[in-house]
Design a protein around this motif. Structure first.
Motif, PDB file in Angstrom:
ATOM      1  N   SER A  14       5.018 -30.666  41.573  1.00  0.00           N
ATOM      2  CA  SER A  14       4.751 -30.185  42.929  1.00  0.00           C
ATOM      3  C   SER A  14       3.746 -29.030  42.934  1.00  0.00           C
ATOM      4  O   SER A  14       3.113 -28.754  43.939  1.00  0.00           O
ATOM      5  CB  SER A  14       6.053 -29.754  43.614  1.00  0.00           C
ATOM      6  N   LYS A  15       3.595 -28.350  41.788  1.00  0.00           N
ATOM      7  CA  LYS A  15       2.657 -27.227  41.693  1.00  0.00           C
ATOM      8  C   LYS A  15       1.349 -27.651  41.046  1.00  0.00           C
ATOM      9  O   LYS A  15       0.455 -26.846  40.839  1.00  0.00           O
ATOM     10  CB  LYS A  15       3.265 -26.090  40.861  1.00  0.00           C
ATOM     11  N   CYS A  16       1.252 -28.922  40.694  1.00  0.00           N
ATOM     12  CA  CYS A  16       0.109 -29.408  39.939  1.00  0.00           C
ATOM     13  C   CYS A  16      -0.561 -30.525  40.728  1.00  0.00           C
ATOM     14  O   CYS A  16      -0.048 -31.620  40.800  1.00  0.00           O
ATOM     15  CB  CYS A  16       0.612 -29.922  38.595  1.00  0.00           C
ATOM     16  N   ILE A  67      -4.158 -32.907  34.893  1.00  0.00           N
ATOM     17  CA  ILE A  67      -2.891 -32.475  34.291  1.00  0.00           C
ATOM     18  C   ILE A  67      -3.134 -31.538  33.113  1.00  0.00           C
ATOM     19  O   ILE A  67      -2.347 -30.629  32.873  1.00  0.00           O
ATOM     20  CB  ILE A  67      -2.012 -33.692  33.951  1.00  0.00           C
ATOM     21  N   SER A  68      -4.268 -31.691  32.417  1.00  0.00           N
ATOM     22  CA  SER A  68      -4.603 -30.744  31.336  1.00  0.00           C
ATOM     23  C   SER A  68      -4.730 -29.322  31.874  1.00  0.00           C
ATOM     24  O   SER A  68      -4.486 -28.359  31.152  1.00  0.00           O
ATOM     25  CB  SER A  68      -5.920 -31.138  30.659  1.00  0.00           C
TER      26      SER A  68
END
Length: 95
Positions: A14-16, A67-68
């Motif tokens: 949710s933070k990404c 995502i990295s």
């Protein structure tokens, strides 16, 4: 056998936020990108690799890049933060 007491890294989805590539949106590309990330004890990403393509190169590249850049909660070995591999499936869905 997996090492005893090993917990893989995780992240808060949710933070990404991963940006949907504009070309992929226009072409209505959807699918799931499966990746592995090597996460350092400080939560940064040391390495990443594509495990299974969504079928669309743009989606795969965007998922790996997005995502990295996320902050991970490091994995642990025997209760101490450690470098661990974690597997993530990112589903691309058009609303």
């Amino acid at each position: 056998m997996a090492a005893a007491g090993e917990v893989p890294a995780s992240f808060d989805a949710s933070k990404c936020k991963v940006e949907y590539p504009k070309a992929s949106l226009m072409n209505e590309e959807q699918g799931t990108t499966s990746m592995s990330f090597l996460v350092n004890a400080d939560g940064s990403v040391a390495d990443s690799k594509l495990e299974k393509s969504s079928g669309f190169k743009n989606l795969d590249k965007a998922a790996l890049k997005g995502i990295s850049a996320c902050k991970f909660k490091p994995g642990t070995k025997d209760g101490a933060p450690a470098q661990t591999w974690t597997k993530i499936d990112y589903a691309w869905k058009l609303d």
